[in-house]
Scaffold this motif. Sequence first.
Motif, mmCIF file in Angstrom:
data_model
loop_
_atom_site.group_PDB
_atom_site.id
_atom_site.type_symbol
_atom_site.label_atom_id
_atom_site.label_comp_id
_atom_site.label_asym_id
_atom_site.label_seq_id
_atom_site.Cartn_x
_atom_site.Cartn_y
_atom_site.Cartn_z
ATOM 1 N N TRP A 143 -4.117 -6.677 12.341
ATOM 2 C CA TRP A 143 -3.135 -5.596 12.449
ATOM 3 C C TRP A 143 -1.962 -5.782 11.487
ATOM 4 O O TRP A 143 -1.311 -4.802 11.091
ATOM 5 C CB TRP A 143 -2.619 -5.479 13.882
ATOM 6 C CG TRP A 143 -1.776 -6.626 14.366
ATOM 7 C CD1 TRP A 143 -2.185 -7.725 15.054
ATOM 8 C CD2 TRP A 143 -0.355 -6.776 14.195
ATOM 9 N NE1 TRP A 143 -1.128 -8.560 15.317
ATOM 10 C CE2 TRP A 143 0.014 -7.999 14.809
ATOM 11 C CE3 TRP A 143 0.634 -6.004 13.586
ATOM 12 C CZ2 TRP A 143 1.318 -8.462 14.823
ATOM 13 C CZ3 TRP A 143 1.947 -6.463 13.599
ATOM 14 C CH2 TRP A 143 2.278 -7.674 14.216
ATOM 15 N N VAL A 144 -1.699 -7.041 11.069
ATOM 16 C CA VAL A 144 -0.564 -7.278 10.174
ATOM 17 C C VAL A 144 -0.835 -6.700 8.783
ATOM 18 O O VAL A 144 -0.041 -5.893 8.286
ATOM 19 C CB VAL A 144 -0.215 -8.778 10.098
ATOM 20 C CG1 VAL A 144 0.974 -8.985 9.159
ATOM 21 C CG2 VAL A 144 0.110 -9.330 11.476
ATOM 22 N N PRO A 145 -1.947 -7.062 8.111
ATOM 23 C CA PRO A 145 -2.189 -6.439 6.805
ATOM 24 C C PRO A 145 -2.450 -4.940 6.895
ATOM 25 O O PRO A 145 -2.124 -4.207 5.951
ATOM 26 C CB PRO A 145 -3.416 -7.189 6.275
ATOM 27 C CG PRO A 145 -4.071 -7.789 7.462
ATOM 28 C CD PRO A 145 -2.954 -8.102 8.417
ATOM 29 N N ILE A 146 -3.019 -4.475 8.015
ATOM 30 C CA ILE A 146 -3.228 -3.023 8.168
ATOM 31 C C ILE A 146 -1.875 -2.309 8.190
ATOM 32 O O ILE A 146 -1.680 -1.287 7.519
ATOM 33 C CB ILE A 146 -4.037 -2.725 9.454
ATOM 34 C CG1 ILE A 146 -5.489 -3.176 9.275
ATOM 35 C CG2 ILE A 146 -3.982 -1.237 9.789
ATOM 36 C CD1 ILE A 146 -6.314 -3.112 10.546
ATOM 37 N N THR A 147 -0.923 -2.864 8.960
ATOM 38 C CA THR A 147 0.427 -2.291 8.974
ATOM 39 C C THR A 147 1.070 -2.402 7.596
ATOM 40 O O THR A 147 1.775 -1.492 7.147
ATOM 41 C CB THR A 147 1.304 -3.003 10.021
ATOM 42 O OG1 THR A 147 0.634 -3.011 11.285
ATOM 43 C CG2 THR A 147 2.647 -2.297 10.179
ATOM 44 N N ILE B 30 19.144 5.493 7.678
ATOM 45 C CA ILE B 30 18.851 4.063 7.872
ATOM 46 C C ILE B 30 17.520 3.708 7.220
ATOM 47 O O ILE B 30 17.379 2.657 6.580
ATOM 48 C CB ILE B 30 18.825 3.719 9.377
ATOM 49 C CG1 ILE B 30 20.237 3.830 9.964
ATOM 50 C CG2 ILE B 30 18.262 2.318 9.606
ATOM 51 C CD1 ILE B 30 20.286 3.717 11.476
ATOM 52 N N LEU B 31 16.535 4.594 7.360
ATOM 53 C CA LEU B 31 15.224 4.356 6.761
ATOM 54 C C LEU B 31 15.304 4.343 5.238
ATOM 55 O O LEU B 31 14.721 3.472 4.582
ATOM 56 C CB LEU B 31 14.238 5.423 7.239
ATOM 57 C CG LEU B 31 12.768 5.218 6.879
ATOM 58 C CD1 LEU B 31 12.242 3.917 7.477
ATOM 59 C CD2 LEU B 31 11.927 6.396 7.359
ATOM 60 N N LEU C 109 0.056 -3.515 -1.890
ATOM 61 C CA LEU C 109 -0.975 -2.701 -1.244
ATOM 62 C C LEU C 109 -2.350 -3.336 -1.429
ATOM 63 O O LEU C 109 -3.114 -3.499 -0.459
ATOM 64 C CB LEU C 109 -0.954 -1.283 -1.843
ATOM 65 C CG LEU C 109 -2.075 -0.335 -1.405
ATOM 66 C CD1 LEU C 109 -1.975 -0.026 0.084
ATOM 67 C CD2 LEU C 109 -2.041 0.962 -2.221
ATOM 68 N N LEU C 110 -2.666 -3.741 -2.658
ATOM 69 C CA LEU C 110 -3.976 -4.322 -2.945
ATOM 70 C C LEU C 110 -4.160 -5.683 -2.277
ATOM 71 O O LEU C 110 -5.250 -6.010 -1.799
ATOM 72 C CB LEU C 110 -4.159 -4.447 -4.464
ATOM 73 C CG LEU C 110 -4.322 -3.115 -5.220
ATOM 74 C CD1 LEU C 110 -4.236 -3.336 -6.723
ATOM 75 C CD2 LEU C 110 -5.642 -2.447 -4.854
ATOM 76 N N LEU D 249 1.952 2.203 1.473
ATOM 77 C CA LEU D 249 1.709 3.615 1.135
ATOM 78 C C LEU D 249 2.966 4.450 1.354
ATOM 79 O O LEU D 249 3.281 5.350 0.565
ATOM 80 C CB LEU D 249 0.553 4.155 1.980
ATOM 81 C CG LEU D 249 -0.842 3.608 1.627
ATOM 82 C CD1 LEU D 249 -1.867 4.065 2.665
ATOM 83 C CD2 LEU D 249 -1.267 4.072 0.229
ATOM 84 N N MET D 250 3.697 4.128 2.428
ATOM 85 C CA MET D 250 4.942 4.843 2.692
ATOM 86 C C MET D 250 5.958 4.580 1.585
ATOM 87 O O MET D 250 6.647 5.488 1.118
ATOM 88 C CB MET D 250 5.505 4.421 4.051
ATOM 89 C CG MET D 250 6.665 5.273 4.542
ATOM 90 S SD MET D 250 7.367 4.666 6.103
ATOM 91 C CE MET D 250 5.918 4.694 7.162
ATOM 92 N N PHE D 251 6.021 3.332 1.139
ATOM 93 C CA PHE D 251 6.942 2.983 0.061
ATOM 94 C C PHE D 251 6.576 3.708 -1.229
ATOM 95 O O PHE D 251 7.442 4.153 -1.969
ATOM 96 C CB PHE D 251 6.919 1.474 -0.166
ATOM 97 C CG PHE D 251 7.895 0.724 0.677
ATOM 98 C CD1 PHE D 251 8.722 -0.230 0.119
ATOM 99 C CD2 PHE D 251 7.988 0.964 2.035
ATOM 100 C CE1 PHE D 251 9.628 -0.936 0.901
ATOM 101 C CE2 PHE D 251 8.879 0.276 2.820
ATOM 102 C CZ PHE D 251 9.708 -0.680 2.254
ATOM 103 N N LEU D 252 5.276 3.789 -1.522
ATOM 104 C CA LEU D 252 4.844 4.519 -2.708
ATOM 105 C C LEU D 252 5.250 5.985 -2.603
ATOM 106 O O LEU D 252 5.650 6.607 -3.595
ATOM 107 C CB LEU D 252 3.324 4.390 -2.877
ATOM 108 C CG LEU D 252 2.819 2.997 -3.279
ATOM 109 C CD1 LEU D 252 1.292 2.963 -3.250
ATOM 110 C CD2 LEU D 252 3.334 2.598 -4.658
#
Length: 412
Positions: A383-387, A193-194, A359-360, A393-396
């Motif tokens: 918390w929104v932009p931090i997430t 699913i991920l 990301l940037l 980073l996970m996508f990269l």
Amino acid sequence: MTNHQLKRTLNFPMLTLYGLGTILGAGIYVLVGKVAIHAGIYAPISFLFAALLAGLSGYSYAALSAHLPKSAGEAVYIETAFHFRPLSILVGWMVVLTGIVSAATIANGFVGYLQVFVPITDFWAITLLILAMTGLAYWGVNESVWVTAATTILGIIGLLIILAYSVPAFTTLPERLPDLTPPSSDGNIWFGILLGAFLAFYAFIGFEDMVNMAEEVKQPEITLPKAIIAAIIISSVFYYLIALAAVLQLPQAELIASKAPMADILKQHNEDMAWFVSLISLAAIVNGALVQIIMGARVLYGMGKHQMAPLWLAAIHPVRKTPYIATLLIGLIVWLFASQFHLATLASITSFIIIMVFLLVNIALIKLIYSPASKDKFTAKPWVPITGVLMSLMFLGVQVYQLISGAIVIGH
């Protein structure tokens, strides 16, 4: 050549339709099957996760656009946050590159669809499409966005037709719900699913193009954030319902193998309507090429205006009030890419660049939220932009995994 002011003509409905046109491209008609390769019958859940991930970066774009409503939006955001001109210029050119390659890829996809209806060579199909779209973008933003709005509405009508024919299948949802609910303890299913969510995410790319229309929007500080959020929410609802319609009506093996799952659904109900939806797919492709040419020209215009690129790129036509030199240049480069180059590798690189930009942008918003000079202006929830940073980073990481293993085939 000295007039650098664009004409403000776009209101909230028009900008929202423009945003939907960039998100709800022809990909929605083919992407569900590709997501099902990884997620199987749980593909709708993958789209929900993807919508959540897109919403995080969408929030950052909305927050930044409310206070910095400028063309070349991403480059301006980076410049405001970090005051490092080389990085801002690099980001601007990265966005331009993604628009060029995306438009060229779309133009290549147009060939196959058009040849279903008209016998024409690849070269002339690409050339005529790009000539027409560049000419329209040159003619005027209001005219261009009206065409985008019309083709977007046509695309939405196509989706509504699919959903209307799927109503009997939706009535079976209560009894099918146990099958559509993944077991919480099966790690392999959730990993699939991920992976499906990472793939589905590319269906949401396009909302970021909206910020580059900022100087042609009425009351951009209010209109831009509302339109970005509205476009993401509406597209999320459509993607989820379409994915649900697909898994309820097509056997998993057939869905995975299908190149046109929406047409396959309609063939079960009405062959003529399946042909009509194929025609709508063609209109969606035309829409995608137009949007990318408009976006690329606005980024070049904004970079020229902010001295991140040659000043002549900021030239505005005295009558049409469009960045005509930037538009013609983008059209020419798109034509060269579409007619001369193999784009598979470039498309893969482009998707990587888009996530880098996300990301940037998220980091820029975090910086502005915590900066003493701007913290009173940027009151977004940190918390929104931090997430968003963590997810980017996970996508990269997934992109790197894709390049190493070749396990995920991405198409949009």
